[in-house]
Design a protein around this motif. Structure first.
Motif, PDB file in Angstrom:
ATOM      1  N   UNK A 162      39.619  13.542  60.719  1.00 42.70           N
ATOM      2  CA  UNK A 162      40.741  14.459  60.525  1.00 42.70           C
ATOM      3  C   UNK A 162      40.359  15.775  59.861  1.00 42.70           C
ATOM      4  N   UNK A 163      41.329  16.690  59.717  1.00 48.75           N
ATOM      5  CA  UNK A 163      41.077  18.032  59.185  1.00 48.75           C
ATOM      6  C   UNK A 163      40.433  18.065  57.805  1.00 48.75           C
ATOM      7  N   UNK A 164      40.628  17.020  57.000  1.00 48.02           N
ATOM      8  CA  UNK A 164      40.065  17.025  55.649  1.00 48.02           C
ATOM      9  C   UNK A 164      38.639  16.476  55.602  1.00 48.02           C
ATOM     10  N   UNK A 165      38.086  16.068  56.745  1.00 45.25           N
ATOM     11  CA  UNK A 165      36.718  15.543  56.806  1.00 45.25           C
ATOM     12  C   UNK A 165      35.756  16.641  57.262  1.00 45.25           C
ATOM     13  N   UNK A 166      34.444  16.440  57.108  1.00 43.46           N
ATOM     14  CA  UNK A 166      33.479  17.422  57.611  1.00 43.46           C
ATOM     15  C   UNK A 166      33.579  17.644  59.121  1.00 43.46           C
ATOM     16  N   UNK A 167      34.021  16.625  59.868  1.00 41.33           N
ATOM     17  CA  UNK A 167      34.170  16.770  61.321  1.00 41.33           C
ATOM     18  C   UNK A 167      35.340  17.698  61.630  1.00 41.33           C
ATOM     19  N   UNK A 168      36.448  17.532  60.886  1.00 38.55           N
ATOM     20  CA  UNK A 168      37.554  18.479  60.910  1.00 38.55           C
ATOM     21  C   UNK A 168      38.304  18.628  62.218  1.00 38.55           C
ATOM     22  N   UNK A 169      38.650  17.511  62.856  1.00 32.89           N
ATOM     23  CA  UNK A 169      39.354  17.580  64.138  1.00 32.89           C
ATOM     24  C   UNK A 169      40.869  17.473  63.954  1.00 32.89           C
ATOM     25  N   UNK A 170      41.636  18.249  64.727  1.00 29.67           N
ATOM     26  CA  UNK A 170      43.089  18.049  64.748  1.00 29.67           C
ATOM     27  C   UNK A 170      43.421  16.814  65.584  1.00 29.67           C
ATOM     28  N   UNK A 171      44.623  16.260  65.425  1.00 31.56           N
ATOM     29  CA  UNK A 171      45.008  15.104  66.235  1.00 31.56           C
ATOM     30  C   UNK A 171      45.064  15.458  67.718  1.00 31.56           C
ATOM     31  N   UNK A 172      45.583  16.623  68.061  1.00 37.30           N
ATOM     32  CA  UNK A 172      45.626  17.025  69.465  1.00 37.30           C
ATOM     33  C   UNK A 172      46.292  16.000  70.343  1.00 37.30           C
ATOM     34  N   UNK A 173      45.659  15.691  71.480  1.00 34.87           N
ATOM     35  CA  UNK A 173      46.251  14.720  72.407  1.00 34.87           C
ATOM     36  C   UNK A 173      46.180  13.306  71.860  1.00 34.87           C
ATOM     37  N   UNK A 174      45.453  13.092  70.772  1.00 31.39           N
ATOM     38  CA  UNK A 174      45.396  11.764  70.164  1.00 31.39           C
ATOM     39  C   UNK A 174      46.561  11.496  69.221  1.00 31.39           C
ATOM     40  N   UNK A 175      47.563  12.381  69.231  1.00 26.13           N
ATOM     41  CA  UNK A 175      48.817  12.095  68.544  1.00 26.13           C
ATOM     42  C   UNK A 175      49.540  10.968  69.273  1.00 26.13           C
ATOM     43  N   UNK A 176      50.477  10.330  68.574  1.00 26.59           N
ATOM     44  CA  UNK A 176      51.341   9.347  69.235  1.00 26.59           C
ATOM     45  C   UNK A 176      52.137  10.017  70.344  1.00 26.59           C
ATOM     46  N   UNK A 177      52.535   9.233  71.328  1.00 24.39           N
ATOM     47  CA  UNK A 177      53.356   9.762  72.426  1.00 24.39           C
ATOM     48  C   UNK A 177      54.678  10.321  71.912  1.00 24.39           C
ATOM     49  N   UNK A 178      55.158   9.784  70.810  1.00 24.92           N
ATOM     50  CA  UNK A 178      56.414  10.267  70.229  1.00 24.92           C
ATOM     51  C   UNK A 178      56.252  11.632  69.566  1.00 24.92           C
ATOM     52  N   UNK A 179      54.996  12.043  69.345  1.00 23.15           N
ATOM     53  CA  UNK A 179      54.714  13.343  68.732  1.00 23.15           C
ATOM     54  C   UNK A 179      54.102  14.326  69.727  1.00 23.15           C
ATOM     55  N   UNK A 180      54.146  13.985  71.020  1.00 25.01           N
ATOM     56  CA  UNK A 180      53.615  14.880  72.038  1.00 25.01           C
ATOM     57  C   UNK A 180      52.195  14.576  72.468  1.00 25.01           C
ATOM     58  N   UNK A 181      51.620  13.478  71.975  1.00 26.54           N
ATOM     59  CA  UNK A 181      50.273  13.093  72.386  1.00 26.54           C
ATOM     60  C   UNK A 181      50.291  12.019  73.461  1.00 26.54           C
ATOM     61  N   UNK A 182      49.157  11.358  73.648  1.00 24.09           N
ATOM     62  CA  UNK A 182      49.063  10.341  74.700  1.00 24.09           C
ATOM     63  C   UNK A 182      48.803   8.944  74.141  1.00 24.09           C
ATOM     64  N   UNK A 183      48.763   8.788  72.823  1.00 21.78           N
ATOM     65  CA  UNK A 183      48.565   7.459  72.243  1.00 21.78           C
ATOM     66  C   UNK A 183      49.834   6.625  72.381  1.00 21.78           C
ATOM     67  N   UNK A 184      49.728   5.557  73.140  1.00 26.79           N
ATOM     68  CA  UNK A 184      50.881   4.733  73.529  1.00 26.79           C
ATOM     69  C   UNK A 184      50.375   3.311  73.671  1.00 26.79           C
ATOM     70  N   UNK A 185      51.040   2.361  73.059  1.00 29.65           N
ATOM     71  CA  UNK A 185      50.608   0.959  73.146  1.00 29.65           C
ATOM     72  C   UNK A 185      51.745   0.080  73.650  1.00 29.65           C
ATOM     73  N   UNK A 186      51.442  -0.944  74.450  1.00 31.39           N
ATOM     74  CA  UNK A 186      52.470  -1.898  74.854  1.00 31.39           C
ATOM     75  C   UNK A 186      53.054  -2.601  73.637  1.00 31.39           C
ATOM     76  N   UNK A 187      54.293  -3.104  73.755  1.00 33.39           N
ATOM     77  CA  UNK A 187      54.925  -3.765  72.609  1.00 33.39           C
ATOM     78  C   UNK A 187      54.375  -5.168  72.381  1.00 33.39           C
ATOM     79  N   UNK A 188      54.413  -5.602  71.138  1.00 34.56           N
ATOM     80  CA  UNK A 188      54.069  -6.986  70.787  1.00 34.56           C
ATOM     81  C   UNK A 188      55.351  -7.791  70.862  1.00 34.56           C
ATOM     82  N   UNK A 189      55.544  -8.492  71.973  1.00 34.74           N
ATOM     83  CA  UNK A 189      56.747  -9.313  72.142  1.00 34.74           C
ATOM     84  C   UNK A 189      56.525 -10.355  73.217  1.00 34.74           C
TER      85      UNK A 189
END
Length: 340
Positions: free
Chosen positions: A313-340
């Motif tokens: 993340x931004x506070x690490x030496x690598x310093x990457x934004x979430x970008x497309x690795x945000x949750x789908x609810x936040x405009x990214x593509x991270x999406x998981x099937x439900x546990x049910x």
């Protein structure tokens, strides 16, 4: 024609052998020896990297720790095998490791011809180029005639060739066996440009003497979905590694973290959260795991957002934004099937 048929038969025989070997339960083997043997990189900060004391950290490391937490209730029950890109698939096929978690791109050929299965994507990435600022380039299209360093046995090498061919640009490849060797060649001036996944460029730039003297060019020339890989034929083991990741994504979406998971479990009336944390249902038993397998993952390793932020993340030496690795609810593509 005969040689092609021979190759096809050889590939089929290898796949059959691997599948037969995988029939013995990986979960049983892991439980018997008491740890998960995890194949990782030889050092990519933020993904899999060891410090001077031999302590491993990174997104890929945490994928293995999550699997260990699910099985043993202890995320530390992992041993790590550093592998080059050239070695990684053979190590998994041969049974030297139980899971490969080494910033490895999911491709059609790898998924269908190596006797291996990809599980869940833990980082969506794309290939790019890094150059010295004093080279004066602002675009990958300015790289005609450049000398380019990269690592052997990777999709990076193939994507690089496709990019220069597509745009009718000339280049001189400098291909070495290890990522650190490619970085050293770039740092020494042996090549003008270093190419790999953009996350890798950010990670390797942090190792350079003056990171601010180098620029990662804007172009993204490929799709690089990265994630853990297992042997083909052991569906239970594949499900365990896959759902260890899905649990972390679902936990972030539900607002459950390593800091509040105990409180939420004791107080929640939400049926979905109860199923996830093992307070209701038999979700663990379906995978041959304890009832609190998902609780252990979250408590010991954290949700996906926590894993991302502490490693790249931004506070690490690598310093990457979430970008497309945000949750789908936040405009990214991270999406998981439900546990049910």
């Amino acid at each position: 024609m005969k040689s092609n048929v021979g190759k096809l038969l050889s590939t089929a025989a290898i796949a059959a052998t691997i599948s037969a070997g995988a029939a013995a339960s990986t979960l049983e083997d892991v439980k018997a020896k008491g740890f998960v043997q995890c194949g990782v990189s030889q050092g990519v900060p933020g993904f899999s990297n060891a410090d001077s004391s031999g302590n491993w950290t990174g997104i890929d490391v945490d994928a293995c720790r999550a699997t260990a937490a699910a099985i043993f209730g202890d995320a530390q029950k992992v041993k790590f095998t550093p592998l080059s890109a050239k070695e990684r698939f053979t190590a998994l096929q041969s049974g030297e490791i139980d899971v490969l978690s080494r910033n490895t791109t999911w491709t059609y050929t790898r998924d269908t011809s190596l006797g291996l299965d990809f599980t869940a994507v833990n980082f969506y990435d794309g290939q790019g180029f890094m150059a010295r600022k004093d080279l004066g380039v602002t675009s990958a299209l300015d790289l005609d005639g450049a000398t380019v360093c990269t690592e052997q046995g990777t999709t990076t090498e193939l994507n690089m060739a496709d990019f220069f061919r597509k745009h009718k640009l000339s280049y001189v490849p400098v291909v070495v066996q290890k990522a650190d060797e490619a970085l050293a060649a770039y740092a020494s001036g042996r090549c003008d440009v270093f190419t790999t996944d953009k996350s890798g460029l950010a990670a390797h730039r942090s190792k350079l003497a003056d990171p601010s003297a180098h620029i990662i060019l804007d172009e993204t020339i490929s799709k690089e979905p990265l994630g853990p890989v297992v042997r083909h034929g052991d569906n239970q083991w594949k499900d365990i590694v896959t759902w260890a990741m899905f649990v972390q994504v679902n936990a972030e979406e539900m607002g459950i973290s390593s800091k509040n998971v105990a409180k939420i479990k004791s107080e929640t009336n939400d049926p979905g959260i109860k199923r996830l944390l093992g307070a209701e249902g038999d979700m663990g038993a379906q995978l041959g795991l304890p009832a609190e397998w998902a609780y252990s993952i979250i408590a010991e390793v954290g949700n996906y957002g926590e894993v991302f932020e502490r490693n790249v993340g931004p506070s690490t030496p690598v310093g990457l934004p979430r970008g497309i690795n945000k949750l789908w609810t936040d405009g990214g593509v991270m999406y998981a099937p439900p546990v049910r």
